[in-house]
Motif scaffolding. Structure first.
Motif, PDB file in Angstrom:
ATOM      1  N   GLY A  66      -7.412   8.014   1.623  1.00 53.98           N
ATOM      2  CA  GLY A  66      -7.760   9.067   0.713  1.00 53.98           C
ATOM      3  C   GLY A  66      -8.916   9.843   1.042  1.00 53.98           C
ATOM      4  N   ASP A  67      -9.533  10.473   0.129  1.00 53.89           N
ATOM      5  CA  ASP A  67     -10.899  11.077   0.068  1.00 53.89           C
ATOM      6  C   ASP A  67     -11.991  10.201  -0.354  1.00 53.89           C
ATOM      7  OD1 ASP A  67      -9.617  13.648   1.116  1.00 53.89           O
ATOM      8  OD2 ASP A  67      -9.402  13.963  -1.193  1.00 53.89           O
ATOM      9  N   ASP A  68     -12.015   9.055  -0.349  1.00 54.55           N
ATOM     10  CA  ASP A  68     -13.052   8.093  -0.990  1.00 54.55           C
ATOM     11  C   ASP A  68     -13.702   7.398   0.214  1.00 54.55           C
ATOM     12  OD1 ASP A  68     -10.675   6.863  -0.273  1.00 54.55           O
ATOM     13  OD2 ASP A  68     -11.219   4.848  -1.341  1.00 54.55           O
ATOM     14  N   SER A  71     -11.952   5.141   2.597  1.00 57.56           N
ATOM     15  CA  SER A  71     -11.176   5.517   3.661  1.00 57.56           C
ATOM     16  C   SER A  71     -11.954   6.123   4.555  1.00 57.56           C
ATOM     17  CB  SER A  71     -10.327   6.593   3.035  1.00 57.56           C
ATOM     18  OG  SER A  71      -9.491   6.042   2.086  1.00 57.56           O
ATOM     19  N   ARG A  92       0.032   8.302  -3.492  1.00 56.90           N
ATOM     20  CA  ARG A  92      -0.398   8.685  -4.933  1.00 56.90           C
ATOM     21  C   ARG A  92      -1.693   8.166  -5.236  1.00 56.90           C
ATOM     22  NH1 ARG A  92       5.009   7.973  -8.272  1.00 56.90           N
ATOM     23  NH2 ARG A  92       4.976   6.138  -6.693  1.00 56.90           N
ATOM     24  N   LYS A  93      -2.219   7.165  -4.672  1.00 53.91           N
ATOM     25  CA  LYS A  93      -3.441   6.397  -4.901  1.00 53.91           C
ATOM     26  C   LYS A  93      -4.459   7.041  -4.489  1.00 53.91           C
ATOM     27  CE  LYS A  93      -0.806   2.967  -6.636  1.00 53.91           C
ATOM     28  NZ  LYS A  93       0.492   3.332  -6.259  1.00 53.91           N
ATOM     29  N   LYS A  94      -5.754   6.871  -5.170  1.00 54.93           N
ATOM     30  CA  LYS A  94      -6.837   7.600  -4.984  1.00 54.93           C
ATOM     31  C   LYS A  94      -7.621   6.762  -3.855  1.00 54.93           C
ATOM     32  CE  LYS A  94      -7.383  10.267  -9.324  1.00 54.93           C
ATOM     33  NZ  LYS A  94      -8.313  10.673 -10.305  1.00 54.93           N
ATOM     34  N   HIS A  95      -7.401   5.342  -4.088  1.00 53.73           N
ATOM     35  CA  HIS A  95      -8.161   4.361  -3.265  1.00 53.73           C
ATOM     36  C   HIS A  95      -7.210   3.428  -2.329  1.00 53.73           C
ATOM     37  CE1 HIS A  95     -11.689   5.669  -5.443  1.00 53.73           C
ATOM     38  NE2 HIS A  95     -10.812   5.515  -6.638  1.00 53.73           N
ATOM     39  N   GLU A 116      -5.647  -1.225  -4.677  1.00 55.22           N
ATOM     40  CA  GLU A 116      -4.795  -0.416  -5.635  1.00 55.22           C
ATOM     41  C   GLU A 116      -3.419  -0.400  -5.305  1.00 55.22           C
ATOM     42  OE1 GLU A 116      -6.068   3.689  -8.057  1.00 55.22           O
ATOM     43  OE2 GLU A 116      -6.239   3.765  -5.790  1.00 55.22           O
TER      44      GLU A 116
END
Length: 311
Positions: A66-68, A71, A92-95, A116
């Motif tokens: 992701g963009d977190d 990651s 679809r998960k952000k983390h 997640e």
């Protein structure tokens, strides 16, 4: 399409925060100190291609970023070890990266985990099939329609599970029926089969999967072959951290399968790889090379047919 001689695995990236050798677990509100600390790539299926690549086996890893911040850490750690056989899959998960706090004592280890739950179902069956279709050995897909298609095409499917409170044949039985090799540890096998007797574990697992292998830690493994119960003993290692032993066992097993060795020999390589990783902090033996595991091969005890086994 002719299969490539390649091992393909899909799995989440894992980052471990390892706190080594606290003298006790703190009560609520208390603070204790570890003797060592390390931020490292963690366990799970991703161990398999990373370690096999160090043994000269062609591999590819499908995973999620992701963009977190988590990651970015995982990506940096992969770049640090110069592992570039990665395909980023849709999620679809952000983390999507798993972060685990690993706490060890002299006797045991415990985990606090954040996950997640990014998985193959986010990608769709077509993408998963496209990832796996040119390989020869695969980590069994979650989507059973894809797993069955790959099986029909002659691919070797390996399957492993982690501990969950709802682990049951009802939950994973159909995956067991399609996979070629299943490698639970004794605690997972006991949960699945409802027995403490290792040989009965094999009998009950055999009703679902062709070749059940139960990992017994330092004592090696037991497997049922041609209606015979076989004990493949482990070797002695200078263990300091058992984290990742099961994932490395599966890596060694696949190393043997890749070279088309008899199953008992594949299990011996599994015992070697699983044991070697326990001599370092974390899941990865970064000095691993083919010469190292061949040296240990010469020390392997003989496998023996057994009629009972005490846990």
């Amino acid at each position: 399409m002719e299969m490539s001689k390649i091992v393909a695995v899909i799995g989440q990236m894992n980052v471990d925060l390892i706190y080594k050798d606290i003298n006790r677990f703190p009560n609520e509100g208390e603070e204790v100190f570890a003797t060592d600390f390390k931020i490292e790539l963690g366990g799970g299926p991703m161990v398999i291609p990373i370690m096999l690549s160090r043994l000269g086996i062609p591999v590819k890893l499908g995973t999620y970023f992701g963009d977190d911040f988590q990651s970015r850490i995982a990506s940096d750690l992969l770049n640090d070890i110069r592992f570039h056989y990665v395909e980023t899959l849709k999620t679809r998960k952000k983390h999507p990266v798993v972060v685990t706090c690993v706490i060890t004592t002299e006797a045991e280890r415990s985990f606090v985990c954040y996950n997640e739950g990014a998985d193959e179902l986010d990608c769709g069956p077509e993408s998963i099939y496209e990832f796996y279709k040119s390989s020869s050995i695969c980590f069994c897909p979650q989507d059973l329609s894809v797993a069955r298609k790959l099986k029909d095409e002659g691919k070797i499917l390996v399957f492993d599970v982690g501990w969950t409170d709802d682990l049951s044949f009802q939950k994973i039985g159909e995956h067991l029926r399609v996979c070629d090799y299943f490698t639970p540890n004794e605690k997972e096998a006991e949960k699945l089969t409802g027995t403490h007797d290792p040989l009965v574990m094999l009998d009950r697992l055999e009703a679902y999967t062709k070749t059940p292998i139960v990992k017994l830690g330092r004592r090696g493994c037991i497997v049922k072959l041609d209606s015979k119960y076989i004990h493949v003993p482990g070797l002695k290692f200078n263990t300091i951290d058992p984290t990742g032993a099961g994932d490395n066992f599966l890596t060694g097993l696949i190393y043997g399968l890749y070279h088309e060795l008899p199953l008992v020999d594949c299990i011996r390589y599994g015992n070697i790889m699983g044991g070697l990783c326990t001599e370092v902090l974390g899941c990865f033996r970064w000095d691993l090379n083919p010469q190292m595991i061949e040296a240990y091969w010469n020390q392997c005890p003989e496998a023996q047919e057994i009629t009972h086994f005490e846990l």
